[in-house]
Scaffold this active site. Sequence first.
Site, PDB file in Angstrom:
ATOM      1  N   SER A  25       0.867  -1.177   0.000  1.00  0.00           N
ATOM      2  CA  SER A  25       0.000   0.000   0.000  1.00  0.00           C
ATOM      3  C   SER A  25       0.912   1.238   0.000  1.00  0.00           C
ATOM      4  O   SER A  25       2.126   1.137   0.211  1.00  0.00           O
ATOM      5  CB  SER A  25      -0.913  -0.025   1.225  1.00  0.00           C
ATOM      6  OG  SER A  25      -0.128  -0.219   2.377  1.00  0.00           O
ATOM      7  N   LYS A 136      -6.107 -10.976  -3.201  1.00  0.00           N
ATOM      8  CA  LYS A 136      -5.463 -11.273  -1.922  1.00  0.00           C
ATOM      9  C   LYS A 136      -6.076 -10.456  -0.799  1.00  0.00           C
ATOM     10  O   LYS A 136      -6.435  -9.285  -0.992  1.00  0.00           O
ATOM     11  CB  LYS A 136      -3.973 -10.961  -2.006  1.00  0.00           C
ATOM     12  CG  LYS A 136      -3.207 -11.516  -0.823  1.00  0.00           C
ATOM     13  CD  LYS A 136      -1.910 -10.811  -0.596  1.00  0.00           C
ATOM     14  CE  LYS A 136      -2.132  -9.564   0.243  1.00  0.00           C
ATOM     15  NZ  LYS A 136      -0.871  -8.925   0.636  1.00  0.00           N
ATOM     16  N   GLU A 177      -4.885 -15.244   3.200  1.00  0.00           N
ATOM     17  CA  GLU A 177      -3.617 -14.995   3.908  1.00  0.00           C
ATOM     18  C   GLU A 177      -3.841 -14.664   5.380  1.00  0.00           C
ATOM     19  O   GLU A 177      -4.035 -13.501   5.732  1.00  0.00           O
ATOM     20  CB  GLU A 177      -2.841 -13.845   3.223  1.00  0.00           C
ATOM     21  CG  GLU A 177      -1.494 -13.564   3.896  1.00  0.00           C
ATOM     22  CD  GLU A 177      -0.686 -12.420   3.255  1.00  0.00           C
ATOM     23  OE1 GLU A 177      -1.173 -11.817   2.284  1.00  0.00           O
ATOM     24  OE2 GLU A 177       0.411 -12.137   3.746  1.00  0.00           O
ATOM     25  N   LYS A 222      -2.058 -18.611   1.736  1.00  0.00           N
ATOM     26  CA  LYS A 222      -0.783 -17.896   1.909  1.00  0.00           C
ATOM     27  C   LYS A 222      -0.490 -17.764   3.401  1.00  0.00           C
ATOM     28  O   LYS A 222      -0.882 -16.771   4.029  1.00  0.00           O
ATOM     29  CB  LYS A 222      -0.859 -16.522   1.231  1.00  0.00           C
ATOM     30  CG  LYS A 222       0.395 -15.671   1.406  1.00  0.00           C
ATOM     31  CD  LYS A 222       0.441 -14.505   0.443  1.00  0.00           C
ATOM     32  CE  LYS A 222       1.608 -13.580   0.751  1.00  0.00           C
ATOM     33  NZ  LYS A 222       1.844 -12.567  -0.279  1.00  0.00           N
ATOM     34  N   SER A 264       6.940 -14.169   3.336  1.00  0.00           N
ATOM     35  CA  SER A 264       8.277 -14.267   3.948  1.00  0.00           C
ATOM     36  C   SER A 264       8.308 -13.648   5.338  1.00  0.00           C
ATOM     37  O   SER A 264       9.144 -14.046   6.165  1.00  0.00           O
ATOM     38  CB  SER A 264       9.347 -13.669   3.039  1.00  0.00           C
ATOM     39  OG  SER A 264       9.084 -12.320   2.726  1.00  0.00           O
ATOM     40  N   GLY A 265       7.474 -12.670   5.609  1.00  0.00           N
ATOM     41  CA  GLY A 265       7.221 -12.202   6.968  1.00  0.00           C
ATOM     42  C   GLY A 265       8.335 -11.462   7.703  1.00  0.00           C
ATOM     43  O   GLY A 265       8.190 -11.177   8.883  1.00  0.00           O
ATOM     44  N   SER A 292       5.112 -16.683  -2.165  1.00  0.00           N
ATOM     45  CA  SER A 292       4.380 -15.471  -2.548  1.00  0.00           C
ATOM     46  C   SER A 292       5.024 -14.354  -1.752  1.00  0.00           C
ATOM     47  O   SER A 292       4.408 -13.739  -0.894  1.00  0.00           O
ATOM     48  CB  SER A 292       2.881 -15.613  -2.208  1.00  0.00           C
ATOM     49  OG  SER A 292       2.228 -14.384  -2.461  1.00  0.00           O
ATOM     50  N   ARG A 295       8.940  -8.877   0.544  1.00  0.00           N
ATOM     51  CA  ARG A 295      10.290  -8.430   0.889  1.00  0.00           C
ATOM     52  C   ARG A 295      11.384  -9.385   0.439  1.00  0.00           C
ATOM     53  O   ARG A 295      12.435  -8.964  -0.052  1.00  0.00           O
ATOM     54  CB  ARG A 295      10.385  -8.208   2.407  1.00  0.00           C
ATOM     55  CG  ARG A 295       9.704  -6.947   2.862  1.00  0.00           C
ATOM     56  CD  ARG A 295       9.428  -6.955   4.357  1.00  0.00           C
ATOM     57  NE  ARG A 295       8.336  -7.865   4.717  1.00  0.00           N
ATOM     58  CZ  ARG A 295       7.909  -8.066   5.964  1.00  0.00           C
ATOM     59  NH1 ARG A 295       8.511  -7.435   6.958  1.00  0.00           N
ATOM     60  NH2 ARG A 295       6.904  -8.885   6.203  1.00  0.00           N
TER      61      ARG A 295
HETATM   62  C1  5MM Z   1       4.047  -6.705  -0.227  1.00  0.00           C
HETATM   63  O1  5MM Z   1       3.465  -6.439   1.032  1.00  0.00           O
HETATM   64  C2  5MM Z   1       2.064  -6.696   1.096  1.00  0.00           C
HETATM   65  C3  5MM Z   1       1.273  -5.494   1.394  1.00  0.00           C
HETATM   66  O2  5MM Z   1       1.465  -5.013   2.667  1.00  0.00           O
HETATM   67  P1  5MM Z   1       0.637  -3.713   3.214  1.00  0.00           P
HETATM   68  O3  5MM Z   1      -0.809  -3.938   2.923  1.00  0.00           O
HETATM   69  O4  5MM Z   1       0.976  -3.718   4.660  1.00  0.00           O
HETATM   70  O5  5MM Z   1       1.176  -2.538   2.499  1.00  0.00           O
HETATM   71  C4  5MM Z   1       1.826  -7.857   2.092  1.00  0.00           C
HETATM   72  O6  5MM Z   1       0.478  -8.134   2.295  1.00  0.00           O
HETATM   73  C5  5MM Z   1       2.466  -9.053   1.518  1.00  0.00           C
HETATM   74  O7  5MM Z   1       1.744  -9.490   0.392  1.00  0.00           O
HETATM   75  C6  5MM Z   1       2.575 -10.221   2.470  1.00  0.00           C
HETATM   76  O8  5MM Z   1       2.634  -9.866   3.805  1.00  0.00           O
HETATM   77  C7  5MM Z   1       3.815 -10.999   2.117  1.00  0.00           C
HETATM   78  O9  5MM Z   1       4.915 -10.119   2.054  1.00  0.00           O
HETATM   79  P2  5MM Z   1       6.252 -10.526   2.804  1.00  0.00           P
HETATM   80  O10 5MM Z   1       7.133  -9.307   2.670  1.00  0.00           O
HETATM   81  O11 5MM Z   1       5.889 -10.871   4.206  1.00  0.00           O
HETATM   82  O12 5MM Z   1       6.773 -11.728   2.017  1.00  0.00           O
END
Ligand code: 5MM
Length: 342
Positions: A25, A136, A177, A222, A264-265, A292, A295
Amino acid sequence: MTETLEDIAKAMVAPGKGILAADESTGTIKKRFDTIGLASTPDSRRDYREMLFQSKEAMQEYISGVILFDETIRQKAADGTPLVDIMKAAGCIPGIKVDTGAKKLAGSPNELVTEGLDGLRERLAEYYELGARFAKWRAVITIADGLPSWNCIKANAHGLARYAALCQEAGIVPIVEPEVLMDGPNSNHDIDRCFEVTHWALRTVFRELNDARINLEGMVLKPNMIIAGQKCPNQASAEEVAEKTIKCLKETVPAAVPGIAFLSGGQSAELATKHLSLMNAIGGLPWSLTFSYGRALQAPAIKAWGGKPENVASAQQAFTHRAKMNSLAAKGAWQQSHEMAE
Ligand code: 5MM
């Protein structure tokens, strides 16, 4: 011919392919750009994402689909081509984040509930027209003393199920997710506490999905991996993470679900790859296991790019490298030596 939900879900988790989460976002992408001292504007966000989507080898060979943010699904590349058309030309499926964020859960201080159901049916119809074939919705579950509460688990699982039902009605595959945070405010819990909470959350999510009559063959899960909190002094080995994650998923995720694509979290890029590969190497799994990542796929590319046009090629190389490493991991074939050889 219209693709079925089952066909789309299968393509999202095709062998050796995984999903790029590029749905940050506006607030989150600003944080990412702050690390390279770049102002976050519609154009800088477009340039960055165009750079990723124009990485031909990554997009054609290793990435099955991309999760987009509302702004990006409507954006055009510098030459006027819609970004969605660029990814489609590479054989990738466009996806869209449809939740409107995790907000404070009333009556449960320090916990969050994901919002976005109001008007979702109409928004999904528009996103379908714009080319999205999957969506998602991310629910956030925080571990702390006495948390999560049942209220938090139940409210988030219910929201995920209502979202998933609306997606399937619209011909869109839902990525479900439920994220148990490893990097929350008090993230000193150990791996066994993560197992216990994730198990509880997944059991509840599948109960709600069942009640909402979700077609399990037309969805993708996810989840987080089973891993100690970032501030826990006692970090588990990669082998223990892989074994406990598989155990938790086998006990909670029906075999009808075609694929599980991990977030990846907050893990380092390489560790997220290693964990996925170790899990696939265990073998004998009823679902496809892939990535998926947000980061863990993008961090090296953002760093290499630094917001400078002259660094586009090296940033694309960094992104392609991580995509390739994770593709190997999705087949259980990644070795540490591959990191150096590339
Ligand atoms: C890419 O980050 C996604 C969007 O986050 P916000 O809504 O907080 O901006 C997030 O939902 C992402 O798809 C998942 O958490 C997986 O991303 P990570 O970085 O944890 O692999």
